[in-house]
Design a protein around this motif. Structure first.
Motif, PDB file in Angstrom:
ATOM      1  N   ILE A   1       9.047 -11.878  20.077  1.00 48.98           N
ATOM      2  CA  ILE A   1      10.258 -11.341  19.445  1.00 48.98           C
ATOM      3  C   ILE A   1       9.931 -10.764  18.074  1.00 48.98           C
ATOM      4  O   ILE A   1      10.406  -9.675  17.703  1.00 48.98           O
ATOM      5  CB  ILE A   1      11.331 -12.447  19.338  1.00 48.98           C
ATOM      6  N   PHE A   2       9.103 -11.473  17.337  1.00 48.22           N
ATOM      7  CA  PHE A   2       8.700 -11.004  16.002  1.00 48.22           C
ATOM      8  C   PHE A   2       7.946  -9.680  16.102  1.00 48.22           C
ATOM      9  O   PHE A   2       8.162  -8.763  15.301  1.00 48.22           O
ATOM     10  CB  PHE A   2       7.834 -12.070  15.332  1.00 48.22           C
ATOM     11  N   PHE A   3       7.073  -9.558  17.107  1.00 42.07           N
ATOM     12  CA  PHE A   3       6.316  -8.325  17.279  1.00 42.07           C
ATOM     13  C   PHE A   3       7.229  -7.157  17.645  1.00 42.07           C
ATOM     14  O   PHE A   3       7.107  -6.063  17.077  1.00 42.07           O
ATOM     15  CB  PHE A   3       5.245  -8.492  18.350  1.00 42.07           C
ATOM     16  N   VAL A   4       8.142  -7.383  18.583  1.00 47.88           N
ATOM     17  CA  VAL A   4       9.066  -6.313  18.992  1.00 47.88           C
ATOM     18  C   VAL A   4       9.923  -5.880  17.809  1.00 47.88           C
ATOM     19  O   VAL A   4      10.139  -4.675  17.583  1.00 47.88           O
ATOM     20  CB  VAL A   4       9.939  -6.779  20.175  1.00 47.88           C
ATOM     21  N   ALA A   5      10.416  -6.857  17.027  1.00 43.80           N
ATOM     22  CA  ALA A   5      11.227  -6.525  15.858  1.00 43.80           C
ATOM     23  C   ALA A   5      10.400  -5.754  14.834  1.00 43.80           C
ATOM     24  O   ALA A   5      10.881  -4.788  14.218  1.00 43.80           O
ATOM     25  CB  ALA A   5      11.791  -7.798  15.236  1.00 43.80           C
ATOM     26  N   SER A   6       9.142  -6.151  14.650  1.00 39.34           N
ATOM     27  CA  SER A   6       8.264  -5.455  13.698  1.00 39.34           C
ATOM     28  C   SER A   6       8.000  -4.024  14.147  1.00 39.34           C
ATOM     29  O   SER A   6       8.043  -3.086  13.340  1.00 39.34           O
ATOM     30  CB  SER A   6       6.934  -6.205  13.558  1.00 39.34           C
ATOM     31  N   LEU A   7       7.734  -3.847  15.445  1.00 42.11           N
ATOM     32  CA  LEU A   7       7.471  -2.507  15.969  1.00 42.11           C
ATOM     33  C   LEU A   7       8.708  -1.617  15.848  1.00 42.11           C
ATOM     34  O   LEU A   7       8.609  -0.448  15.452  1.00 42.11           O
ATOM     35  CB  LEU A   7       7.028  -2.604  17.424  1.00 42.11           C
ATOM     36  N   ALA A   8       9.872  -2.174  16.183  1.00 43.37           N
ATOM     37  CA  ALA A   8      11.117  -1.396  16.090  1.00 43.37           C
ATOM     38  C   ALA A   8      11.372  -0.978  14.647  1.00 43.37           C
ATOM     39  O   ALA A   8      11.776   0.171  14.383  1.00 43.37           O
ATOM     40  CB  ALA A   8      12.283  -2.217  16.636  1.00 43.37           C
ATOM     41  N   TRP A   9      11.151  -1.883  13.710  1.00 39.53           N
ATOM     42  CA  TRP A   9      11.376  -1.566  12.298  1.00 39.53           C
ATOM     43  C   TRP A   9      10.393  -0.509  11.813  1.00 39.53           C
ATOM     44  O   TRP A   9      10.758   0.415  11.078  1.00 39.53           O
ATOM     45  CB  TRP A   9      11.255  -2.828  11.461  1.00 39.53           C
TER      46      TRP A   9
END
Length: 267
Positions: free
Chosen positions: A24-32
Motif C-alpha cells: 500500500i505504501f509503495f502504490v501510494a508513493s508511486l501515485a504521488w
C-alpha cells in the motif's frame, strides 16, 4: 562478527500484514510521484522514487553491520545477501521512504532555501521509521540482534538507527537541490543515483563507530558511547547542511546587493 540468529522466525500473520502495508505504501508513493511529475512537468519525482528502489539493494550489507535479521521464512524472499534473506517488503518500502523522502526535502529547500525545514523533515522521517520498525519488530516480522544499544525490548528496534535512516534522505534531497540546476539533458538522469549514494554514504560515514563496537565484542559501555557518537554525527551532518545553505543565501544576498548598486550607479 556476531553469528546470524537463524533460529529467529517470522510471525506469519504479522509478516504478511507488513508486506501488505508495504505494498500500500509503495502504490501510494508511486501515485504521488506520478501526480507530482504531471503537476510539475518534471521527471524528478520518478527519478527520486527509482533512486530509492536502487537503494534497497544496499540493505544486505547494511543489515549485516547493524545486526538486523530478516527470518529465513519471511514471505516472498527475493534473494539472499551476505546470508540475510531480502523479503519483497524491503523493496516496497525503500522507494517511498528513501526516494520520496529525498524529494520532499528537495521541495522544502526550493520553498525555503535557508533550510528551515531540514529539522522538521528530519524528525518527520524519524517518526516514520519509528512507526514502521517498532510495529515490525514488536510483532516478529524482523529482528535486531546482538548487543544493541538504545534498544527498548530484546530483539526490538534500537533508537540509534533512526537518526541514520533520517539523515540519508535529507542528504540526498540536499544534494539534488544543489546539483539539479547543473544537470541538463541526459545528465539529468544521474539524479537517480543520488538517493542510493547519499544513503550508503551516511551509513558508512556515521554508523561505523557503533557498528564496529557491536561487531568486535566491545564492552557494553563502549557500544553505548559509540551509538551516541553515531547519533551525534548525524546531527552534525544536518547542521552542516543547514549552515552551508545559510552561508550561500548570505553570499547570494551580498551579490544581489552589489549588482543593484552597480546598476544604480550606472543609471
Amino acid at each position: 562478527m556476531t553469528p546470524l540468529p537463524t533460529h529467529l522466525q517470522a510471525e506469519p500473520t504479522a509478516a504478511w500484514i507488513f508486506t501488505a502495508v508495504g505494498a500500500i505504501f509503495f502504490v501510494a508513493s508511486l501515485a504521488w510521484a506520478l501526480r507530482e511529475s504531471a503537476r510539475e512537468s518534471s521527471r524528478l519525482p520518478l527519478l527520486a522514487l527509482a533512486g530509492g528502489a536502487i537503494a534497497a539493494l544496499e540493505e544486505g550489507w547494511i543489515d549485516r553491520i547493524i545486526q538486523l535479521w530478516y527470518p529465513l521464512d519471511s514471505p516472498l524472499v527475493m534473494f539472499t545477501a551476505l546470508g540475510i534473506p531480502q523479503p519483497l517488503y524491503v523493496a516496497l518500502v525503500y522507494p517511498g521512504f528513501i526516494g520520496l523522502g529525498a524529494y520532499v526535502c528537495y521541495r522544502g529547500l526550493l520553498k525555503y532555501p535557508d533550510g528551515r525545514l531540514l529539522w522538521p523533515t528530519f524528525f518527520g522521517i524519524v517518526a516514520m521509521d519509528f512507526a514502521f520498525e517498532v510495529f515490525a519488530t514488536w510483532t516478529g516480522v524482523f529482528y535486531y540482534y546482538g548487543e544493541q544499544p538504545f534498544q527498548l525490548v530484546s530483539n526490538g528496534w534500537p533508537m540509534w538507527v533512526a537518526p541514520v535512516n533520517a539523515t540519508g534522505p535529507l542528504l540526498a534531497g540536499w544534494m539534488i537541490y544543489r546539483l539539479e540546476p547543473q544537470l541538463r539533458g541526459p545528465w539529468r538522469g544521474f539524479i537517480v543515483l543520488i538517493p542510493p549514494l547519499a544513503y550508503a554514504g551516511v551509513y558508512g560515514a556515521s554508523s561505523w563507530p557503533v557498528c564496529t563496537a557491536m561487531n568486535s565484542q566491545a564492552p557494553a559501555i563502549l557500544i553505548w558511547l559509540s551509538a551516541i557518537l553515531t547519533m551525534s554525527m548525524c546531527v552534525l551532518i544536518v547542521t552542516i547542511m543547514r549552515r552551508v545553505l545559510r552561508s550561500r543565501n548570505v553570499d547570494d544576498a551580498v551579490t544581489d546587493g552589489m549588482r543593484r548598486s552597480v546598476q544604480m550607479a550606472v543609471q
